[in-house]
Enzyme design. Sequence first.
Site, mmCIF file in Angstrom:
data_model
loop_
_atom_site.group_PDB
_atom_site.id
_atom_site.type_symbol
_atom_site.label_atom_id
_atom_site.label_comp_id
_atom_site.label_asym_id
_atom_site.label_seq_id
_atom_site.Cartn_x
_atom_site.Cartn_y
_atom_site.Cartn_z
ATOM 1 N N ASP A 235 2.683 0.993 7.904
ATOM 2 C CA ASP A 235 3.179 1.926 6.888
ATOM 3 C C ASP A 235 2.142 2.150 5.785
ATOM 4 O OD1 ASP A 235 5.189 0.414 8.274
ATOM 5 O OD2 ASP A 235 6.708 1.140 6.882
ATOM 6 N N HIS B 52 3.137 4.890 3.408
ATOM 7 C CA HIS B 52 4.152 5.298 2.427
ATOM 8 C C HIS B 52 3.586 6.040 1.219
ATOM 9 C CE1 HIS B 52 8.074 4.112 3.799
ATOM 10 N NE2 HIS B 52 7.643 2.905 4.157
ATOM 11 N N ASP C 26 5.892 5.899 9.101
ATOM 12 C CA ASP C 26 6.141 5.815 7.660
ATOM 13 C C ASP C 26 4.889 6.172 6.871
ATOM 14 O OD1 ASP C 26 8.707 5.127 8.326
ATOM 15 O OD2 ASP C 26 8.778 3.308 7.107
ATOM 16 N N ASP D 280 7.010 9.145 1.806
ATOM 17 C CA ASP D 280 8.143 8.621 1.017
ATOM 18 C C ASP D 280 7.709 7.454 0.141
ATOM 19 O OD1 ASP D 280 10.160 10.392 1.638
ATOM 20 O OD2 ASP D 280 10.957 9.215 3.296
ATOM 21 N N ARG D 281 8.413 7.319 -0.966
ATOM 22 C CA ARG D 281 8.202 6.281 -1.973
ATOM 23 C C ARG D 281 6.920 6.526 -2.773
ATOM 24 N NH1 ARG D 281 11.753 2.508 -2.481
ATOM 25 N NH2 ARG D 281 13.167 1.908 -0.813
ATOM 26 N N ASN E 251 10.767 5.610 10.834
ATOM 27 C CA ASN E 251 12.114 5.988 10.404
ATOM 28 C C ASN E 251 12.095 6.882 9.171
ATOM 29 O OD1 ASN E 251 11.315 3.452 8.986
ATOM 30 N ND2 ASN E 251 13.296 3.688 7.972
ATOM 31 N N HIS E 252 10.976 6.899 8.432
ATOM 32 C CA HIS E 252 10.875 7.784 7.274
ATOM 33 C C HIS E 252 10.328 9.162 7.616
ATOM 34 C CE1 HIS E 252 12.075 5.616 3.571
ATOM 35 N NE2 HIS E 252 11.942 4.567 4.363
ATOM 36 N N HIS F 276 7.120 1.813 15.779
ATOM 37 C CA HIS F 276 7.320 1.555 14.359
ATOM 38 C C HIS F 276 8.316 0.436 14.093
ATOM 39 C CE1 HIS F 276 7.542 2.232 10.088
ATOM 40 N NE2 HIS F 276 8.868 2.248 10.180
ATOM 41 N N ARG G 278 19.746 -3.581 8.320
ATOM 42 C CA ARG G 278 19.654 -2.239 7.754
ATOM 43 C C ARG G 278 20.886 -1.393 8.062
ATOM 44 N NH1 ARG G 278 13.896 -1.431 6.882
ATOM 45 N NH2 ARG G 278 12.696 -3.026 7.969
ATOM 46 N N HIS H 114 7.184 -1.383 9.711
ATOM 47 C CA HIS H 114 8.565 -1.234 9.241
ATOM 48 C C HIS H 114 9.007 -2.253 8.197
ATOM 49 C CE1 HIS H 114 12.547 0.452 9.638
ATOM 50 N NE2 HIS H 114 13.062 -0.503 10.393
#
Length: 490
Positions: free
Chosen positions: A234, A236, A263, A266-267, A295-296, A344, A392, A419
């Site tokens: 990731d 991110h 990923d 995001d963030r 997943n993002h 991922h 999750r 992840h």
Amino acid sequence: MPDQDHTSSKSDEDRKAEAEAFKTQANERFTAECYEEAIDLYTKAIELCPNSHVYHANRSAAHLRLENFGYALTDASRAIELDKTYVKGYYRRAASYMGMGKWKQAERDFESVVKARPRDKDAREKYNKCRTIVNRLRFERAIAVDDEPQKTVAELINIESMTIEDDYAGPSLQDGKVTPEFMVELMAWFKDQKLLHTKYAFKILLDMKEYLVKQPSLVDVSIPAESKFTVCGDVHGQYYDLLNIFKLNGVPSETNPYLFNGDFVDRGSFSVECILTLFGFKLLYPNHFFMSRGNHESETMNQMYGFVGEVSAKYSSRMAELFTEVYNWLPLCHVLNGRVFVTHGGLFSRDGVTLDELRAVERGRQPPEEGLMCELLWSDPQPQPGRGPSKRGVGCQFGPDVTAEFCGTNGLDYVIRSHEVKAEGYEVSHGGKCITVFSAPNYCDTMNNKGAFITLTGGDMTPKYTTYEAVPHPNVKPMAYANSLMSMFV
């Protein structure tokens, strides 16, 4: 005579006092953002006083910070069960449902809060925002007509009508194509916090979609015996840390291939810069630069965690919609030299899954809530054998026996996945057969973790780990573009 159980020998008052001491320590660790430690301490309090709604609600809050939405949901539901008037329980459960994309359930819990606290402006605002999302989703389903396929966003984009202004001094595609020179200019341009022209950004996205729709869900990668290959986890939206990877390990090229394992966005608040840079390298070196979906890379996550807001602020909502279309076609997993499986999230809720099954997984859609595609994007390893419910609330947790069975069934040496934040940037588990790599150091400017990437050579495929600290970035905080409902998690 066997020893008497120490806990059962304590008086109720002693147990309550000890539980309160654990709760106080847990609250301190929570405030210090040491959420795993807080969870352990809340758990000790719950073991002493299992019927305390406050302890369950507090542990739910700590799980929310770690995005353990499944565990957070269980704790919040238990808190409500113990005290149906406890408003914080409904807040926490609503946040858990939102994190899992279950908007209708979240709306019901917000409604309960509003009824209990009709003058609470914050609760009313969150309820209205959640209701707006539910109504929008309901409207979108209503207008979807199966026998009248809607045009895709890609089909509605008219690149030729877009003009390049005379005062634009940034990187330019050459005859509509990405070149090495373009990528060098692009990275420097982004580093200076400047935007690529809208026309070029749209062109990269349209070319990416055209390329990806022809790719399989599982991509086989061949690595020559003497060649190095790098796997990153990731990133991110942490663009300046992405540049640092290239500084440490070399810029991608035909002789320096990479796989980025989901990923990308995001963030972090430089997600646009990350994804356009990665897409640029993918177009430049399609056979030496690889990307797995995370997943993002999904609509729900992007709406919550900032990517849609960032793209809309820097470009337009139409471009954000096109990104969603492109993400739907990203490959779900890779196999390196027939020996290493890379995805991922992780593995599956049943034995016997074959690589051929994964090659046949249907893409071109949003991730479902169950099945192989969901588990590839969402699952996590656990230390104990067998399988467990996902922390999750999506996917599953899988033990070392599950990893061994999957590798044995498919003739694989080991699995690489991402992840999850790891203190050292990576973690080796399941007897060396399951490796987690996470490449965003000091995640969200708060976690103080290192980042890492894995290098291996085609001959022996032995993983080697490089770790690194975060580098400075411009004064734009993570989550700057996130949905305001995200304030429930922070």
